[in-house]
Design an enzyme around this catalytic site. Structure first.
Site, PDB file in Angstrom:
ATOM      1  N   LYS A 171      55.999   1.191 -13.528  1.00 48.11           N
ATOM      2  CA  LYS A 171      57.179   0.399 -13.867  1.00 48.11           C
ATOM      3  C   LYS A 171      58.440   1.085 -13.314  1.00 48.11           C
ATOM      4  O   LYS A 171      58.898   2.094 -13.846  1.00 48.11           O
ATOM      5  CB  LYS A 171      57.289   0.286 -15.402  1.00 48.11           C
ATOM      6  CG  LYS A 171      58.430  -0.592 -15.848  1.00 48.11           C
ATOM      7  CD  LYS A 171      59.358   0.222 -16.739  1.00 48.11           C
ATOM      8  CE  LYS A 171      60.679  -0.408 -16.985  1.00 48.11           C
ATOM      9  NZ  LYS A 171      61.513  -0.691 -15.826  1.00 48.11           N
ATOM     10  N   GLU A 246      60.890  14.232 -17.321  1.00 53.26           N
ATOM     11  CA  GLU A 246      62.041  14.843 -16.639  1.00 53.26           C
ATOM     12  C   GLU A 246      63.266  14.062 -17.080  1.00 53.26           C
ATOM     13  O   GLU A 246      63.340  12.854 -16.869  1.00 53.26           O
ATOM     14  CB  GLU A 246      61.899  14.755 -15.111  1.00 53.26           C
ATOM     15  CG  GLU A 246      60.829  15.636 -14.527  1.00 53.26           C
ATOM     16  CD  GLU A 246      61.054  17.119 -14.741  1.00 53.26           C
ATOM     17  OE1 GLU A 246      62.204  17.529 -15.033  1.00 53.26           O
ATOM     18  OE2 GLU A 246      60.079  17.870 -14.643  1.00 53.26           O
ATOM     19  N   CYS A 280      69.756  14.364 -11.012  1.00 59.48           N
ATOM     20  CA  CYS A 280      69.585  15.165 -12.237  1.00 59.48           C
ATOM     21  C   CYS A 280      69.803  16.638 -11.936  1.00 59.48           C
ATOM     22  O   CYS A 280      70.073  17.425 -12.835  1.00 59.48           O
ATOM     23  CB  CYS A 280      68.237  14.900 -12.896  1.00 59.48           C
ATOM     24  SG  CYS A 280      66.899  14.811 -11.730  1.00 59.48           S
ATOM     25  N   GLN A 327      77.272   2.274 -15.245  1.00 60.22           N
ATOM     26  CA  GLN A 327      77.418   3.692 -14.929  1.00 60.22           C
ATOM     27  C   GLN A 327      78.872   3.999 -14.568  1.00 60.22           C
ATOM     28  O   GLN A 327      79.400   5.051 -14.937  1.00 60.22           O
ATOM     29  CB  GLN A 327      76.474   4.072 -13.777  1.00 60.22           C
ATOM     30  CG  GLN A 327      76.505   5.551 -13.415  1.00 60.22           C
ATOM     31  CD  GLN A 327      76.098   6.467 -14.559  1.00 60.22           C
ATOM     32  OE1 GLN A 327      75.084   6.256 -15.193  1.00 60.22           O
ATOM     33  NE2 GLN A 327      76.913   7.479 -14.848  1.00 60.22           N
ATOM     34  N   GLU A 379      75.778  15.035 -20.116  1.00 57.43           N
ATOM     35  CA  GLU A 379      75.526  14.622 -18.736  1.00 57.43           C
ATOM     36  C   GLU A 379      76.342  13.360 -18.426  1.00 57.43           C
ATOM     37  O   GLU A 379      76.295  12.388 -19.164  1.00 57.43           O
ATOM     38  CB  GLU A 379      74.039  14.333 -18.538  1.00 57.43           C
ATOM     39  CG  GLU A 379      73.720  14.041 -17.088  1.00 57.43           C
ATOM     40  CD  GLU A 379      72.233  13.880 -16.834  1.00 57.43           C
ATOM     41  OE1 GLU A 379      71.587  13.135 -17.588  1.00 57.43           O
ATOM     42  OE2 GLU A 379      71.733  14.492 -15.880  1.00 57.43           O
TER      43      GLU A 379
HETATM   44  P1  ADP Z   1      69.116   5.171 -17.443  1.00 62.69           P
HETATM   45  O1  ADP Z   1      70.036   5.099 -18.608  1.00 62.69           O
HETATM   46  O2  ADP Z   1      69.477   6.203 -16.449  1.00 62.69           O
HETATM   47  O3  ADP Z   1      68.799   3.853 -16.812  1.00 62.69           O
HETATM   48  P2  ADP Z   1      66.627   5.078 -18.871  1.00 62.69           P
HETATM   49  O4  ADP Z   1      65.924   6.188 -19.569  1.00 62.69           O
HETATM   50  O5  ADP Z   1      67.132   3.948 -19.678  1.00 62.69           O
HETATM   51  O6  ADP Z   1      67.751   5.756 -18.025  1.00 62.69           O
HETATM   52  O7  ADP Z   1      65.693   4.461 -17.745  1.00 62.69           O
HETATM   53  C1  ADP Z   1      64.647   5.153 -17.117  1.00 62.69           C
HETATM   54  C2  ADP Z   1      63.415   4.269 -17.062  1.00 62.69           C
HETATM   55  O8  ADP Z   1      62.969   4.057 -18.416  1.00 62.69           O
HETATM   56  C3  ADP Z   1      63.683   2.878 -16.495  1.00 62.69           C
HETATM   57  O9  ADP Z   1      62.572   2.465 -15.720  1.00 62.69           O
HETATM   58  C4  ADP Z   1      63.837   2.039 -17.741  1.00 62.69           C
HETATM   59  O10 ADP Z   1      63.540   0.679 -17.533  1.00 62.69           O
HETATM   60  C5  ADP Z   1      62.807   2.674 -18.655  1.00 62.69           C
HETATM   61  N1  ADP Z   1      62.997   2.378 -20.073  1.00 62.69           N
HETATM   62  C6  ADP Z   1      64.145   2.044 -20.724  1.00 62.69           C
HETATM   63  N2  ADP Z   1      63.906   1.798 -22.025  1.00 62.69           N
HETATM   64  C7  ADP Z   1      62.578   1.984 -22.222  1.00 62.69           C
HETATM   65  C8  ADP Z   1      61.700   1.890 -23.362  1.00 62.69           C
HETATM   66  N3  ADP Z   1      62.142   1.551 -24.576  1.00 62.69           N
HETATM   67  N4  ADP Z   1      60.401   2.165 -23.176  1.00 62.69           N
HETATM   68  C9  ADP Z   1      59.930   2.532 -21.965  1.00 62.69           C
HETATM   69  N5  ADP Z   1      60.685   2.610 -20.870  1.00 62.69           N
HETATM   70  C10 ADP Z   1      61.994   2.353 -20.971  1.00 62.69           C
END
Ligand code: ADP
Length: 477
Positions: A171, A246, A280, A327, A379
């Site tokens: 995903k 990470e 990061c 962002q 961050e």
């Molecule tokens: P950012 O804020 O930098 O987008 P996220 O941690 O939200 O960081 O996103 C990193 C990845 O995690 C993306 O692929 C996002 O779709 C996914 N993600 C966000 N929310 C969830 C969740 N509840 N469960 C699993 N994956 C998630």
């Protein structure tokens, strides 16, 4: 417009789609990409589970050939894929092509690793017994990736997962599905059996959450925010699942009085502002000793004046746009927070307009910051850095380590004594001497400590630790 669909059980599927927007020019739709449902995700997990027994026993030559073909095609298409990456994420074209080349190299590396799978044969402490120690594939791996490295991060999770015989539900981040779709298409055409690699693009709250809730994923490798990383961790304890996380960084770059000023400025400017500060491993805390402080700030300010912020595809652009509006708001909110906290805005801080509508922000440098300010502790993930003045090396090291994170840590110095001491005592997974905090090789371990990472290292031979499980077999002779 064609919809780039999800790949589930070897079939391209999905009618629901979202627009992939170019942050350099928000009028441009890069493509329409499928947005998967919870049912799609469950189907993908079932397909990966069904494909596992055969793929886990596949020959190493078959794995080698597929990974090598993928690496070769990515390299042959580096300009086209690099342009796609620059359009969907906003990093400059040279940065994007560089990242694409790296993705190719990662596939080449793991194509080689597939041929080097080995175990150990050791004597037992008991007579007439032999012991074999082998690595076996883990099972179905969930791969969840962020938007900031749209091709390299998927590559460094997918390539080892396949190399070691696992099947995958992948995903990618909603903002950058294009490069992920391209990699999956390449691997699919390279000959992967149906169901071995499933792509489910879509929302984190739907696709990602369905993956977290599944008892059928043996492991999840995740790169993203601290908050989501914690959700992955908590759900994985419940499902007795292996994890590799990470997450964030607040990486320090120490500059000592004895540093070569031009080396320090090049390293600091690259660390803080290249890839729009959206790495990061970016440095946002420039910790500078008194004797060089004023010269360093003056030289940094001069350097920042020479950096062009513009459309990612334009020749001469040094810094592309911020990835999206959300962002950009985070970045500008932190700039206001920094001002209110009493840091001095030495350069930048303003939004800028260019020929095309995009999320353009000047590289922003604060001085007179302290390590206790929120801009030094949290961050930001944008082109915003602060200079923290310190007395000497000992204070610099203490400030560098005084953070909840521990991914990368840099120092600019000509002193062998200080460089050696820093390498031993920096509380980080990666240490850089006279180099930017970001910019790493693909064949050696990547990862951090403290709040930055959890689980075993990514990349290089160390990747085997996460993607395999060890078996010890005893045989009576
Ligand atoms: P950012 O804020 O930098 O987008 P996220 O941690 O939200 O960081 O996103 C990193 C990845 O995690 C993306 O692929 C996002 O779709 C996914 N993600 C966000 N929310 C969830 C969740 N509840 N469960 C699993 N994956 C998630």
């Amino acid at each position: 417009m064609t919809i780039y669909q999800n790949l589930i059980a070897g079939e391209w599927t999905g009618a629901e789609a979202v627009e992939n927007i170019n942050p350099s020019d928000t009028k441009e739709v890069v493509g329409l990409y499928a947005s998967g449902s919870a049912a799609d995700t469950r189907n993908a997990i079932a397909a990966a589970k069904a494909a596992f027994p055969a793929w886990s026993r596949s020959g190493i030559w078959e794995r080698h050939v597929i990974l090598k073909k993928a690496g070769d095609e990515i390299m042959a298409r580096k300009d086209e894929l690099g342009a796609l990456l620059a359009r969907e994420e906003g990093k400059t074209l040279p940065e994007a092509i560089g990242e694409t080349i790296r993705a190719s190299q990662i596939f080449e590396f793991f194509a080689g690793e597939a041929l080097r799978l080995a175990g150990e044969v050791v004597p037992s402490v008991r007579p007439n017994i032999g012991v074999e120690i082998t690595r076996e594939p883990l099972g179905v791996i969930g791969i969840i990736t962020p938007w900031n490295f749209p091709i390299a991060i998927p590559a460094w999770k997918i390539a080892p997962a396949l190399c070691y015989g696992n099947t995958i539900v992948f995903k990618p981040a909603e903002l950058v599905p294009g490069c992920s779709w391209a990699i999956v298409d390449i691997l699919n055409r390279a000959g992967l059996p149906k169901g071995v690699l499933n792509l489910v693009m879509g929302k984190g709250s739907i696709v990602g959450q369905t993956m977290l809730d599944s008892p059928d994923l043996a492991g999840i490798t995740f790169t993203g925010s601290v908050g989501t990383g914690k959700r992955v961790a908590v759900s994985s304890i419940e499902h007795h699942r292996k994890i590799q996380l990470e997450m964030g960084g607040k990486n320090p770059m120490v500059v000592l009085d004895d540093a070569d000023l031009s080396v320090a400025v090049e390293a600091a400017a690259n660390s803080a502002f290249f890839s729009t500060g959206q790495r990061c491993t970016a440095s946002s805390r420039l910790i500078v000793t008194e004797g060089i402080h004023d010269r360093f700030v003056a030289a940094m300010t001069e350097k920042l004046k020479t950096l062009n912020v513009d459309h990612a595809l334009k020749t001469g652009t040094h810094i592309g746009p911020v990835v999206d509006e959300r962002q950009l708001k985070t970045d500008t909110d932190y700039i206001e927070i920094g001002k209110k906290e009493g840091a001095k805005l030495a350069f930048g801080g303003e939004l800028i307009s260019r020929d095309t509508p995009g999320f353009y922000l000047q590289p922003t440098l604060f001085t007179e910051a302290t390590n206790q300010m929120r801009i030094s502790r949290e961050e930001i993930f944008g082109p915003v850095a602060s200079v923290i003045r310190v007395k000497d090396y000992e204070e610099a090291l203490a400030v560098a380590n005084d953070t909840p994170f521990g991914l990368s840590s840099g120092i600019a110095t000509t002193s062998l004594k200080h460089a050696t001491h820093f390498k031993r005592n920096a509380e980080a997974g990666m240490v850089m001497v006279n180099l930017p905090t970001a910019g790493v090789d693909f064949h050696v371990p990547f990862g951090g400590r403290k709040g930055s990472s959890y689980g075993s290292r990514e990349q290089g031979k160390y990747a085997a630790e996460f993607f395999t499980t060890v078996k010890t077999a005893y045989t009576l002779a």
